[in-house]
Write a protein that holds these residues in place. Structure first.
Motif, PDB file in Angstrom:
ATOM      1  N   ASP A   8      -5.162  -5.016   0.130  1.00 27.44           N
ATOM      2  CA  ASP A   8      -3.793  -4.662   0.046  1.00 27.44           C
ATOM      3  C   ASP A   8      -3.373  -4.906  -1.342  1.00 27.44           C
ATOM      4  OD1 ASP A   8      -3.468  -4.367   2.678  1.00 27.44           O
ATOM      5  OD2 ASP A   8      -2.688  -6.279   3.218  1.00 27.44           O
ATOM      6  N   GLU A   9      -2.181  -3.855  -1.613  1.00 30.77           N
ATOM      7  CA  GLU A   9      -1.531  -3.981  -2.796  1.00 30.77           C
ATOM      8  C   GLU A   9      -0.115  -4.016  -2.718  1.00 30.77           C
ATOM      9  OE1 GLU A   9      -4.778  -1.320  -5.552  1.00 30.77           O
ATOM     10  OE2 GLU A   9      -2.803  -0.506  -5.305  1.00 30.77           O
TER      11      GLU A   9
ATOM     12  N   ASN B 187       0.838  -1.332  -0.002  1.00 30.12           N
ATOM     13  CA  ASN B 187      -0.080   0.079  -0.172  1.00 30.12           C
ATOM     14  C   ASN B 187       0.797   1.183  -0.157  1.00 30.12           C
ATOM     15  OD1 ASN B 187      -2.308  -1.837   0.124  1.00 30.12           O
ATOM     16  ND2 ASN B 187      -2.087  -1.738   2.392  1.00 30.12           N
TER      17      ASN B 187
END
Ligand code: 0L1
Ligand code: MG
Length: 257
Positions: A239-240, A184
């Motif tokens: 989430d990234e 993130n």
């Protein structure tokens, strides 16, 4: 103790993504060799259900991980076709408390077998090397386990994703490749290939030796995940994660929320 029964209980938890207490709490006489038998029984169950063995993973290859589990040896697990991700989307379905870690993957063109395999043999047998990430997901409550438990649980393997781009084995000094893992937008972990047993090629050597003792081999076309370059980080819906490999681009993981 019936090993097949112990294995089948663990298999159901793996299939259903349900956690359990470590099996050594109830079976304290289990040996590491028996744990590998349990791992193999459960992979055989998956193969009988139509899955395919596509490679191997090495685990506990960094000093930090070995210290955290209280061991001084690496372990291996088996990679199935059903574990491979072919795009950046990660579904949490069937996962308990997944974590992601950056890895360097070797893809073989020749068979590697024997307790006398050397690093030179590995280079000669390797088709290409690729950036990769592994999603680990221990089936044990709170990721709490002994060496025996984690071996039986297929070395916590759950999913893996290999980059689109392959590299010549000779293009980079793989121990010096730097990695930055962001979640993130925030840097969570950094590391270098040397975290993997000093050099990732040593992980493949070690795997070949361990497999030779079981009468197994790394077959042509198989992928070998050599081990986490950094600590693994937790993943949650939304989430990234971006993992940057020095000079080799990025791998993205987007956790479906
Ligand atoms: O790939 C790994 O190093 C994981 C091995 C098992 C230890 C863990 O689940 O953290
Ligand atoms: Mg790993």
């Amino acid at each position: 103790m019936n090993l097949q029964e112990v294995a089948y209980e663990l298999y159901r938890h793996q299939q259903e993504g349900r956690e359990l207490e470590k099996i050594t709490l109830r079976h304290d006489g289990l040996t590491v060799d028996q744990a590998y038998d349990i791992q193999r029984f459960n992979i055989d169950n998956a193969l009988a259900a139509g899955d395919r063995l596509v490679g191997w993973k090495m685990g506990l290859t960094s000093k930090a991980k070995q210290v955290s589990v209280g061991v001084d040896e690496a372990i291996y697990g088996r990679l199935l076709h059903s574990m491979e991700l072919f795009d950046s989307q990660l579904s949490l379905q069937g996962l308990i408390h997944p974590r992601v870690e950056p890895e360097i993957a070797f893809v073989m063109k020749h068979r590697l077998a024997g307790e006398d395999v050397t690093a030179r043999d590995v280079w000669l047998a390797t088709e290409c090397v690729m950036p990769a990430v592994e999603v680990i997901d221990s089936r044990y409550r709170n990721f709490s386990f002994t060496l025996v438990d984690v071996v039986a649980d297929n070395a916590s393997s759950a999913k893996f994703l290999v980059a689109d781009q392959a590299y010549s084995p000779y293009q980079f000094a793989w121990d010096q490749v730097g990695v930055v893992m962001k979640k993130n937008g925030e840097v969570m972990q950094t590391g270098a290939g040397a975290a993997v047993l000093g050099h990732p090629v040593r992980s493949v050597v070690e795997l070949a030796h361990m497999l030779a003792r079981e009468g197994e081999a790394i077959e042509p076309g198989m992928v070998v995940l050599t081990g986490g370059i950094t600590e693994a980080i937790h993943l949650h819906a939304g989430d990234e994660v971006v993992v940057e490999f020095d000079g080799m681009g990025e791998i993205f993981v987007e956790v479906e929320g």
